[in-house]
Design an enzyme around this catalytic site. Structure first.
Site, short mmCIF file in Angstrom:
data_model
loop_
_atom_site.label_atom_id
_atom_site.label_comp_id
_atom_site.label_asym_id
_atom_site.label_seq_id
_atom_site.Cartn_x
_atom_site.Cartn_y
_atom_site.Cartn_z
N ASP A 120 0.88 -1.24 -0.07
CA ASP A 120 -0.16 0.03 0.01
C ASP A 120 0.86 1.25 0.11
O ASP A 120 0.59 2.19 -0.84
CB ASP A 120 -0.88 0.00 1.11
CG ASP A 120 -1.98 -1.07 1.20
OD1 ASP A 120 -1.54 -2.14 0.80
OD2 ASP A 120 -3.05 -1.07 1.60
N SER A 468 -9.43 1.23 3.61
CA SER A 468 -8.78 0.27 2.80
C SER A 468 -9.34 0.15 1.39
O SER A 468 -10.48 0.45 1.22
CB SER A 468 -8.68 -0.93 3.62
OG SER A 468 -8.31 -2.10 2.78
#
Length: 552
Positions: A120, A468
């Site tokens: 990420d 997320s």
């Protein structure tokens, strides 16, 4: 070559001696020093296999005439950090990653970089460093995690979060949960859904900073090793021809990346990351550019968490090149941009064929007429807010409900799991922004708990934190200004009526100017959650999400 400053001339004898102490020879020192940035560690499943890929990268560098020198960079796993105080660190670590790469590269005057990443914040951190340093660079991902199989159903790690909510609601047993836990994440790689990791790997390729198929070859495939060696060879081409990131990361390239982001339904985190990468080049991407492009670019893909497909399906359909070709045919992607292949994107996608028009639909038959992300405005978010509309149930694109207000994620999760949140409520989680958190935590535990409790089509969630890429539902994040900066989200009270209108890009709370003024007069800022260490410094320097949450 840059590295001559540390290895050429009689006055650099000490430096040469130190380099020889690492095992390098005189012949090695005559060649360019190529930094291999390896984000390997044994905590993050997306990175646990990267030592092997680094070996293949170094083979490629050496075969093409360079001297590879490997150094590490940190790589937090958002999934492991999720749902507790540790989630304050992943976004903040993006700056540490970029800064540490800068320090190692400049401190040793390396000539070029191969940046081995996967997850990420590591991928955007690597891209920020490449843009900042502006020496020849190429980014290669560690690859996609295989999907799991649970009772004959294809699953991914995102399903576990929702299963926890299902257990709390009495819909699942603990045995069900353990069985899913054993099968959802079968091995190494970036989680197989369209989360932030795979979104950023896709955008790396769309920007032109990764080789074709960088974003779709599985972590466990031998082809990933072949690609790693190719990346090592290609960095020498970039070095020998002085092709630098600033020549690739142009405004046209960023517009291309945003278009691809909208077409694939990427994570909302990509908004901050693209703005931050552009910032390193002195380019300004206004938040509204995302919405302008979203209104023009239809969503061509339907990936998990909102849909049934995964990254392996995209590879089987022909890779990201199929998406780019569809967009280009409609005039929504500029193919005349330079890439790390040394060729244009037009040359990179020549001859591509769509092998599965359900995985990548043609422009004439999209899944949704707009892109995956929408930017909202209104009295709750005059500085903007973002939502992944592609993962939102159509019935929740417009929603009005009573606010249930929480000053931290844990309290909201506790209320959801205890059954205190009712249909039609609007959950508000505040003081979770970049400064107020600090670190802008992801709210996946809360959103998944709503889904598991069966509230995904009746409850919205609004936060100055973020989400997320595994989040689905009417979940609106990046609310700006954040609560700690005096944003209206900090003045909302239980029972206030909130209107969510995604098609018209509006987010408002029904308060009069007089009511807002009265509340503001008695508002007292919360004490910082963290008062020492890196996060305390980060909180003082970080900008808003609409500015990329960069440290200035």
């Amino acid at each position: 070559m840059r590295s001559d400053v540390v290895k050429k001339g009689y006055e650099r004898s000490t430096q040469r001696s130190l380099l020889k102490a690492t095992g390098l020879s005189n012949e090695d020192l005559k060649k360019p020093l190529i930094g291999i940035v390896n984000s390997f560690n044994e905590v993050n499943p997306g990175h646990v296999h990267l030592r092997d890929l680094a070996f293949h990268i170094k083979l490629g560098v050496a075969a093409a005439g360079g001297t590879p020198v490997e150094f590490p960079v940190i790589a937090l796993c958002d999934g492991i950090a999720m749902g507790h105080a540790g989630m304050r660190y992943p976004l903040a670590s993006r700056e540490l990653i970029a800064d540490s790469i800068e320090a190692m590269t400049e401190g040793h005057q390396l000539d070029a970089l191969v940046l081995l990443t996967n997850c990420d914040k590591i991928t955007p951190g690597c891209l920020m460093a490449a843009a900042r340093l502006d020496i020849p660079a190429i980014v290669i991902a560690g690859g996609v995690q295989d999907t799991g199989n649970f009772r004959g159903q294809i699953v991914d790690g995102g399903k576990i979060y929702e299963a926890v909510g299902a257990v709390a609601a009495g819909h699942w047993t603990m045995d069900d949960l353990y069985e899913l836990e054993e099968s959802a994440c079968p091995g190494c790689g970036a989680c197989s859904l369209m989360g932030t990791a795979n979104s950023m790997n896709i955008l790396t390729e769309a920007l032109g900073m990764g080789l074709p198929f960088n974003s779709t070859i599985p972590a466990t495939s031998a082809k990933r090793k072949t690609l790693a060696r190719k990346a090592g060879e290609q960095i020498m081409y970039l070095y020998n021809n002085d092709i630098r990131p600033s020549q690739i990361l142009t405004m046209e390239a960023f517009k291309n990346a945003i278009a691809v982001d909208m077409a694939v339904g990427g994570s909302t985190n990509t908004v901050m990351h693209l703005i931050a990468i552009a910032y390193e080049l002195g380019l300004e991407i206004p938040l509204d550019m995302f919405d302008e492009i979203s209104r023009k670019v239809p969503r061509l893909c339907n990936f998990a968490p909102g849909g049934p497909y995964h990254l392996q399906d995209l590879l089987a359909a022909g890779g990201l090149q199929v998406v780019i070709a569809e967009l280009a045919e409609a005039g929504l992607f500029n193919l005349d941009v330079l890439t790390v292949t040394g060729q244009t994107m037009r040359e990179n996608i020549a001859g591509v064929k769509n092998r599965n028009p359900e995985v990548v639909r043609p422009i004439s038959n999209p899944y949704y007429p707009e892109g995956g992300i929408a930017v909202l405005r209104g009295n709750l978010c005059p500085g903007g807010a973002v939502v992944k509309q592609s993962a939102c149930d159509p019935s929740m694109l417009k929603h009005t409900g009573k606010a249930r207000v929480f000053d931290r994620e844990e309290d909201a999760v506790e209320a959801i799991l205890a059954g205190e949140i009712k249909p039609h409520d609007v959950v508000v989680i505040r003081y979770e922004g970049p400064r107020g958190g600090p670190g802008m935590r992801e709210m996946l535990t809360a959103t998944a708990a709503l889904m598991g409790a069966g509230l995904g089509t009746s409850v919205s969630l609004i936060t100055d934190g973020r989400f997320s890429g595994a989040t689905r539902g009417a979940c609106i994040g990046h609310v700006t200004p954040e609560a700690c900066d005096g944003g209206l989200i900090g003045l909302v009270e239980d029972g206030d009526i909130i209107d969510v209108d995604i098609p018209n890009r509006q987010l408002n709370v029904r308060l009069t100017e007089e009511e807002i003024a009265e509340r503001r007069a008695r508002w007292v800022p919360k004490e910082p959650n963290v008062k020492k260490g890196y996060l305390a410094r980060y909180a003082k320097l970080v900008s808003s999400p609409s500015e990329g949450a960069v440290v200035k």
